[in-house]
Scaffold this motif. Structure first.
Motif, PDB file in Angstrom:
ATOM      1  N   SER A 184      32.047  11.143  -2.089  1.00 50.26           N
ATOM      2  CA  SER A 184      31.339  11.533  -3.300  1.00 50.26           C
ATOM      3  C   SER A 184      31.144  10.307  -4.176  1.00 50.26           C
ATOM      4  O   SER A 184      32.074   9.515  -4.365  1.00 50.26           O
ATOM      5  N   SER A 185      29.933  10.126  -4.688  1.00 47.95           N
ATOM      6  CA  SER A 185      29.660   8.975  -5.540  1.00 47.95           C
ATOM      7  C   SER A 185      28.373   9.207  -6.304  1.00 47.95           C
ATOM      8  O   SER A 185      27.490   9.950  -5.860  1.00 47.95           O
ATOM      9  N   HIS A 186      28.257   8.552  -7.474  1.00 50.53           N
ATOM     10  CA  HIS A 186      27.020   8.568  -8.242  1.00 50.53           C
ATOM     11  C   HIS A 186      26.155   7.340  -7.941  1.00 50.53           C
ATOM     12  O   HIS A 186      25.070   7.197  -8.511  1.00 50.53           O
ATOM     13  N   LEU A 187      26.616   6.462  -7.053  1.00 54.39           N
ATOM     14  CA  LEU A 187      25.844   5.288  -6.676  1.00 54.39           C
ATOM     15  C   LEU A 187      24.854   5.705  -5.586  1.00 54.39           C
ATOM     16  O   LEU A 187      25.105   5.565  -4.385  1.00 54.39           O
ATOM     17  N   LEU A 188      23.699   6.209  -6.006  1.00 53.13           N
ATOM     18  CA  LEU A 188      22.781   6.844  -5.067  1.00 53.13           C
ATOM     19  C   LEU A 188      22.211   5.871  -4.046  1.00 53.13           C
ATOM     20  O   LEU A 188      22.041   6.217  -2.871  1.00 53.13           O
ATOM     21  N   ARG A 189      21.897   4.664  -4.461  1.00 60.50           N
ATOM     22  CA  ARG A 189      21.351   3.700  -3.499  1.00 60.50           C
ATOM     23  C   ARG A 189      22.383   3.358  -2.430  1.00 60.50           C
ATOM     24  O   ARG A 189      22.043   3.185  -1.253  1.00 60.50           O
ATOM     25  N   GLU A 190      23.634   3.257  -2.830  1.00 62.61           N
ATOM     26  CA  GLU A 190      24.682   2.973  -1.861  1.00 62.61           C
ATOM     27  C   GLU A 190      24.908   4.169  -0.938  1.00 62.61           C
ATOM     28  O   GLU A 190      25.119   4.012   0.269  1.00 62.61           O
ATOM     29  N   MET A 191      24.843   5.372  -1.490  1.00 65.43           N
ATOM     30  CA  MET A 191      24.999   6.572  -0.668  1.00 65.43           C
ATOM     31  C   MET A 191      23.872   6.659   0.360  1.00 65.43           C
ATOM     32  O   MET A 191      24.090   7.043   1.509  1.00 65.43           O
ATOM     33  N   GLU A 192      22.671   6.304  -0.055  1.00 64.19           N
ATOM     34  CA  GLU A 192      21.538   6.326   0.874  1.00 64.19           C
ATOM     35  C   GLU A 192      21.763   5.343   2.018  1.00 64.19           C
ATOM     36  O   GLU A 192      21.367   5.603   3.160  1.00 64.19           O
ATOM     37  N   ALA A 193      22.413   4.216   1.718  1.00 61.71           N
ATOM     38  CA  ALA A 193      22.635   3.192   2.732  1.00 61.71           C
ATOM     39  C   ALA A 193      23.738   3.555   3.711  1.00 61.71           C
ATOM     40  O   ALA A 193      23.703   3.132   4.875  1.00 61.71           O
ATOM     41  N   VAL A 194      24.726   4.359   3.277  1.00 63.31           N
ATOM     42  CA  VAL A 194      25.905   4.568   4.106  1.00 63.31           C
ATOM     43  C   VAL A 194      25.995   5.954   4.739  1.00 63.31           C
ATOM     44  O   VAL A 194      26.654   6.131   5.771  1.00 63.31           O
ATOM     45  N   CYS A 195      25.324   6.967   4.173  1.00 62.28           N
ATOM     46  CA  CYS A 195      25.552   8.354   4.604  1.00 62.28           C
ATOM     47  C   CYS A 195      24.654   8.773   5.762  1.00 62.28           C
ATOM     48  O   CYS A 195      23.465   8.481   5.790  1.00 62.28           O
ATOM     49  N   ASP A 196      25.259   9.499   6.705  1.00 61.40           N
ATOM     50  CA  ASP A 196      24.510  10.113   7.807  1.00 61.40           C
ATOM     51  C   ASP A 196      24.025  11.507   7.424  1.00 61.40           C
ATOM     52  O   ASP A 196      22.953  11.940   7.846  1.00 61.40           O
ATOM     53  N   ASP A 197      24.854  12.229   6.651  1.00 57.58           N
ATOM     54  CA  ASP A 197      24.543  13.594   6.234  1.00 57.58           C
ATOM     55  C   ASP A 197      24.724  13.709   4.728  1.00 57.58           C
ATOM     56  O   ASP A 197      25.484  12.943   4.124  1.00 57.58           O
ATOM     57  N   LEU A 198      24.028  14.672   4.137  1.00 57.06           N
ATOM     58  CA  LEU A 198      24.089  14.867   2.694  1.00 57.06           C
ATOM     59  C   LEU A 198      24.330  16.334   2.362  1.00 57.06           C
ATOM     60  O   LEU A 198      23.779  17.225   3.013  1.00 57.06           O
ATOM     61  N   VAL A 199      25.162  16.546   1.351  1.00 54.58           N
ATOM     62  CA  VAL A 199      25.367  17.876   0.772  1.00 54.58           C
ATOM     63  C   VAL A 199      25.178  17.722  -0.730  1.00 54.58           C
ATOM     64  O   VAL A 199      25.878  16.936  -1.367  1.00 54.58           O
ATOM     65  N   ILE A 200      24.219  18.455  -1.294  1.00 57.45           N
ATOM     66  CA  ILE A 200      23.920  18.348  -2.722  1.00 57.45           C
ATOM     67  C   ILE A 200      24.304  19.660  -3.392  1.00 57.45           C
ATOM     68  O   ILE A 200      23.880  20.743  -2.967  1.00 57.45           O
ATOM     69  N   ILE A 201      25.117  19.558  -4.453  1.00 53.08           N
ATOM     70  CA  ILE A 201      25.623  20.730  -5.151  1.00 53.08           C
ATOM     71  C   ILE A 201      25.185  20.686  -6.608  1.00 53.08           C
ATOM     72  O   ILE A 201      25.063  19.617  -7.208  1.00 53.08           O
ATOM     73  N   GLY A 202      24.940  21.850  -7.186  1.00 48.68           N
ATOM     74  CA  GLY A 202      24.582  21.952  -8.597  1.00 48.68           C
ATOM     75  C   GLY A 202      24.909  23.347  -9.090  1.00 48.68           C
ATOM     76  O   GLY A 202      24.669  24.329  -8.380  1.00 48.68           O
ATOM     77  N   GLY A 203      25.493  23.433 -10.267  1.00 48.10           N
ATOM     78  CA  GLY A 203      25.859  24.752 -10.792  1.00 48.10           C
ATOM     79  C   GLY A 203      26.839  25.483  -9.916  1.00 48.10           C
ATOM     80  O   GLY A 203      26.878  26.723  -9.907  1.00 48.10           O
ATOM     81  N   GLY A 204      27.653  24.731  -9.155  1.00 47.43           N
ATOM     82  CA  GLY A 204      28.664  25.354  -8.302  1.00 47.43           C
ATOM     83  C   GLY A 204      28.157  25.851  -6.970  1.00 47.43           C
ATOM     84  O   GLY A 204      28.931  26.390  -6.175  1.00 47.43           O
ATOM     85  N   ARG A 205      26.862  25.670  -6.673  1.00 42.82           N
ATOM     86  CA  ARG A 205      26.279  26.170  -5.428  1.00 42.82           C
ATOM     87  C   ARG A 205      25.611  25.033  -4.643  1.00 42.82           C
ATOM     88  O   ARG A 205      25.149  24.057  -5.237  1.00 42.82           O
ATOM     89  N   ILE A 206      25.559  25.180  -3.336  1.00 46.27           N
ATOM     90  CA  ILE A 206      24.883  24.206  -2.498  1.00 46.27           C
ATOM     91  C   ILE A 206      23.379  24.337  -2.701  1.00 46.27           C
ATOM     92  O   ILE A 206      22.804  25.416  -2.535  1.00 46.27           O
ATOM     93  N   LEU A 207      22.735  23.215  -3.046  1.00 42.63           N
ATOM     94  CA  LEU A 207      21.291  23.206  -3.271  1.00 42.63           C
ATOM     95  C   LEU A 207      20.534  22.683  -2.055  1.00 42.63           C
ATOM     96  O   LEU A 207      19.386  23.085  -1.820  1.00 42.63           O
ATOM     97  N   ALA A 208      21.147  21.776  -1.303  1.00 48.01           N
ATOM     98  CA  ALA A 208      20.511  21.223  -0.107  1.00 48.01           C
ATOM     99  C   ALA A 208      21.584  20.607   0.767  1.00 48.01           C
ATOM    100  O   ALA A 208      22.585  20.092   0.263  1.00 48.01           O
ATOM    101  N   GLN A 209      21.394  20.677   2.073  1.00 51.71           N
ATOM    102  CA  GLN A 209      22.293  19.995   2.995  1.00 51.71           C
ATOM    103  C   GLN A 209      21.587  19.768   4.319  1.00 51.71           C
ATOM    104  O   GLN A 209      20.665  20.493   4.690  1.00 51.71           O
TER     105      GLN A 209
END
Length: 299
Positions: A184-209
């Protein structure tokens, strides 16, 4: 592997996490993203057995973490790098944990070398550590038991650019060796460089994965006009999120055809209209969480 199955955590009438399900797989780095207050920390605490879910289940390597006699040998956790005894040296912190996990003392030196803390630094009391040094010590603690799974919250916070690059290479190497990483991180450019999969949460619910390649290849349009303010207002009124890019164009998830229709109805002359080849994580994040960040709350 990490599995969250219908995790829900309620505090009174408030659902901090609401029916969250996802899987972080071996050999991959899974990014766990969301605005402040989205439920990330609560979810990670439930995964690590630190917070009991109201309903649902979290398992690591097919078992609840609380059922493991020596969990540090399976899962390395870094949720708060500042959670160290200020009066102990870095080496003492690791040595005590090594004794609790039944590890040889040589393991302490090995992880200190891995994270780049010198012998002199390891013998200083942690109260004197910079934030970057605390992050390195926290990661050393997570790696101490030679785990197959890592759960990390903002591990690059306080690191300089060289340290961030080092962190990226370390996590990619861990995953390449078959390990599972939930990051988990707020460094979005770094997350884009390192992550194979993404899980995005908002308001306590999964918004995209999904896989990063799939999520970031979604439709996106770049557009310029003689009156970008009027075009932005027209696209927003039509229900589309609009952001200005670094190159000066407007970016929207709406298709080029839809942008053209909106511009025609608003009588705005376009000077550039094209489909983008990639959405970019920053754009995906803001498009997905627009109604769940502070801006959405204020509106």
């Amino acid at each position: 592997m990490i599995t969250a199955q219908h995790l829900t955590k309620r505090y009174g009438d408030h659902a901090a996490v609401d029916d969250v399900s996802f899987t972080a797989r071996p050999g991959r780095v899974t990014g766990f993203l969301g605005p402040n207050g989205a439920g990330k920390s609560t979810t990670m605490r439930m995964l690590c057995g630190l917070t009991a879910p109201t309903t649902g289940q979290a398992t690591v390597v097919d078992r609840p973490l609380r059922s493991m006699a020596n969990p540090g040998r399976t899962v390395g956790v870094l949720l708060d790098a500042s959670a160290q005894h200020a009066g102990r040296t870095g080496r003492e912190v690791l040595s005590l944990s090594a004794q609790l996990m039944g590890l040889p003392s040589s393991r302490v030196g090995a992880v200190l070398e891995t994270v780049g803390l010198t012998d002199a630094e390891s013998r200083k009391r942690t109260r004197s550590y910079s934030l970057g040094m605390r992050q390195r010590l926290g990661l050393a603690h997570a790696l101490l038991g030679d785990p197959t799974v890592l759960v990390l919250d903002e591990p690059a916070n306080g690191l300089d650019p060289a340290g961030i690059r080092w962190m990226r290479e370390l996590l990619r190497g861990f995953a390449a060796d078959g390990g599972t990483v939930l990051l988990s991180s707020h460094l979005l450019r770094e997350m884009e460089a390192v992550c194979d999969d993404l899980v995005i949460i908002g308001g306590g619910r999964i918004l995209a994965q999904g896989s990063a390649s799939e999520l970031l290849s979604g439709p996106s349009t770049r557009v310029r006009s003689v009156d970008d303010r009027a075009l932005t207002a027209a696209l927003t009124a039509a229900g589309h999120t609009v952001e200005r890019t670094d190159e000066g164009t407007l970016a929207t998830a709406a298709s080029p055809e839809e942008v053209g229709r909106v511009a025609l109805a608003a009588q705005v002359v376009l000077t550039e209209l094209r489909a983008a080849t990639s959405t970019g994580l920053e754009q995906l994040f803001f498009d997905t969480t627009a109604q769940h960040g502070r801006e959405g709350i204020a509106a």
